[in-house]
Motif scaffolding. Structure first.
Motif, PDB file in Angstrom:
ATOM      1  N   UNK A 220       0.848  -1.195   0.000  1.00 47.55           N
ATOM      2  CA  UNK A 220       0.000   0.000   0.000  1.00 47.55           C
ATOM      3  C   UNK A 220       0.884   1.246   0.000  1.00 47.55           C
ATOM      4  N   UNK A 221       0.553   2.191  -0.870  1.00 44.92           N
ATOM      5  CA  UNK A 221       1.325   3.419  -0.967  1.00 44.92           C
ATOM      6  C   UNK A 221       0.477   4.642  -0.716  1.00 44.92           C
ATOM      7  N   UNK A 222       0.832   5.715  -1.402  1.00 45.54           N
ATOM      8  CA  UNK A 222       0.181   7.006  -1.194  1.00 45.54           C
ATOM      9  C   UNK A 222       0.040   7.690  -2.540  1.00 45.54           C
ATOM     10  N   UNK A 223      -1.140   8.179  -2.868  1.00 47.94           N
ATOM     11  CA  UNK A 223      -1.359   8.843  -4.151  1.00 47.94           C
ATOM     12  C   UNK A 223      -0.579  10.147  -4.226  1.00 47.94           C
ATOM     13  N   UNK A 224      -0.202  10.578  -5.446  1.00 50.13           N
ATOM     14  CA  UNK A 224       0.563  11.819  -5.592  1.00 50.13           C
ATOM     15  C   UNK A 224      -0.231  13.022  -5.085  1.00 50.13           C
ATOM     16  N   UNK A 249       9.008  12.000  -6.151  1.00 50.62           N
ATOM     17  CA  UNK A 249       8.605  13.401  -6.251  1.00 50.62           C
ATOM     18  C   UNK A 249       8.316  13.721  -7.714  1.00 50.62           C
ATOM     19  N   UNK A 250       7.209  14.429  -7.955  1.00 52.89           N
ATOM     20  CA  UNK A 250       6.809  14.790  -9.308  1.00 52.89           C
ATOM     21  C   UNK A 250       6.504  16.276  -9.381  1.00 52.89           C
ATOM     22  N   UNK A 251       6.936  16.893 -10.461  1.00 50.33           N
ATOM     23  CA  UNK A 251       6.592  18.293 -10.685  1.00 50.33           C
ATOM     24  C   UNK A 251       5.829  18.403 -12.000  1.00 50.33           C
ATOM     25  N   UNK A 279      11.477  12.270  -9.748  1.00 48.28           N
ATOM     26  CA  UNK A 279      12.690  11.879  -9.029  1.00 48.28           C
ATOM     27  C   UNK A 279      12.259  11.052  -7.821  1.00 48.28           C
ATOM     28  N   UNK A 280      13.204  10.280  -7.263  1.00 47.18           N
ATOM     29  CA  UNK A 280      12.830   9.412  -6.146  1.00 47.18           C
ATOM     30  C   UNK A 280      13.953   9.335  -5.119  1.00 47.18           C
ATOM     31  N   UNK A 281      13.561   9.064  -3.872  1.00 42.95           N
ATOM     32  CA  UNK A 281      14.520   8.895  -2.779  1.00 42.95           C
ATOM     33  C   UNK A 281      14.111   7.670  -1.971  1.00 42.95           C
ATOM     34  N   UNK A 302       4.799  11.022  -3.510  1.00 45.26           N
ATOM     35  CA  UNK A 302       4.021   9.828  -3.877  1.00 45.26           C
ATOM     36  C   UNK A 302       4.785   8.591  -3.423  1.00 45.26           C
ATOM     37  N   UNK A 303       4.091   7.623  -2.852  1.00 41.10           N
ATOM     38  CA  UNK A 303       4.690   6.333  -2.514  1.00 41.10           C
ATOM     39  C   UNK A 303       4.050   5.288  -3.429  1.00 41.10           C
TER      40      UNK A 303
END
Length: 348
Positions: A220-224, A249-251, A279-281, A302-303
């Motif tokens: 389970x994640x998280x919507x942007x 991360x989205x721009x 981009x992602x971390x 976002x996850x």
């Protein structure tokens, strides 16, 4: 994870007679990161039969891939040599291969290629800071025990707790007039430590006064989304406990303060927007993330809804649960940030 532009073939038969007409694209089962095979390794193994243009996930299982050759003949040679046989170049796994069936033209799907997970210093997003091992393993267990001893509120796919102020998911805001009380004592050490966190600006008064605890089951994640500007001030802290995950991360250069994916309810589908920078971390357990400035106001976070994450070619399996402590300061007026394009206080 969104599916590639190919649909899954019918179940495997004992022979290869009743398969779609030969093409340059193969669907390969029992193959992928979930079974210890990186996409680069798959490309190298299949490259023995001809030039491989791409290897991508066939679905979100991590155990099925799409292999695209430049020439149909190379795909046929690979199928003849590898289907139903152990592949020495891929740890001896027995692969199950079919020609991939093109998806209907009226509803093509984009291939979801997650961005490489970087350290916060490599992201290049102003205002994003990450500190690993922000709490000790013993402190982690104390925090988990503290929240597990308190009542949870169940949402559709996860459980939550709210302190200070309750977050209202329907409006993505808080009722600043409904104060629930001071933050619980079990976060006292965290509050003392975040004052010296990298990127924290000098200020008077309380740094945070609202806490949301989220428990995410595996997958389970998280919507942007961007945390609503008018709801919270600039600095948002997120402590990860119990399990790891990737945060993307989205721009959206031409988007509004609500991402297209939030409005439509889709996740990866929004990456078809050519103006979207991604981009992602990687967030390991016990790490603290700070989102401030541009990273908080102008980038959606976002996850992905995955059970595994690919971190620099290494497969990281998510735990049965991940618990996050999100600490914020409720805003008592309008937001006057420099990112009006993404600001609900300034949108017309």
């Amino acid at each position: 994870m969104a599916k590639s532009g190919y649909t899954r073939p019918p179940p495997m038969a004992e022979d290869t007679a009743a398969v779609p007409a030969p093409s340059a694209v193969l669907y390969v089962a029992n193959c992928g990161p979930a079974v210890g095979l990186a996409h680069d390794d798959v490309a190298a193994a299949f490259g023995a039969f001809g030039e491989v243009e791409a290897v991508s996930a066939a679905d979100d299982s991590g155990a099925r891939v799409i292999v695209r050759f430049r020439e149909p003949g190379a795909a046929g040679a690979a199928m003849a040599a590898l289907h139903g046989r152990p592949c020495g170049r891929l740890s001896g796994r027995v692969l199950h291969i079919r020609y991939s069936v093109p998806a209907p033209p009226k509803a093509p799907a984009a291939v979801y290629a997650p961005p490489v997970a970087l350290s916060s210093s490599e992201l290049g997003i102003p205002g994003i800071h990450l500190v690993e091992e922000f709490v000790t393993p013993a402190e982690e267990q104390e925090l988990l025990a503290a929240v597990d001893s308190r009542p949870w509120k169940r949402l559709a796919k996860r459980r939550v707790q709210h302190y200070g102020y309750e977050f209202l998911y329907e409006t993505r805001n808080v009722d600043s007039k409904q104060f629930l009380g001071e933050l619980p004592s079990f976060v006292s050490k965290i509050l003392d430590k975040i004052v010296t966190f990298p990127g924290v600006k000098n200020r008077t008064g309380k740094l945070v006064d609202q806490l949301t605890v989220n428990e995410y089951p595996c997958g389970v994640g998280l919507s942007p989304h961007i945390d609503t500007h008018s709801a919270f001030e600039e600095m948002i802290f997120s402590l990860s406990l119990a399990g790891p995950c990737i945060m993307e991360f989205r721009q959206y250069r031409k988007g509004s303060w609500r991402a297209p994916s939030v409005v439509s309810g889709a996740d990866e589908g929004s990456i078809q927007d050519p103006q979207c920078i991604r981009k992602a971390v990687f967030l390991p357990p016990r790490s603290m993330l700070l989102m401030s400035g541009e990273g908080r106001y102008a980038w959606h976070h976002y996850i992905p809804h995955h059970k595994i994450d690919d971190v620099a070619g290494q497969v990281i399996k998510r735990n049965s649960r991940r618990v996050s402590f999100t600490l914020r300061k409720v805003r008592m007026g309008l937001c006057e940030c420099e990112h009006g394009q993404f600001c609900d206080s300034q949108s017309k």
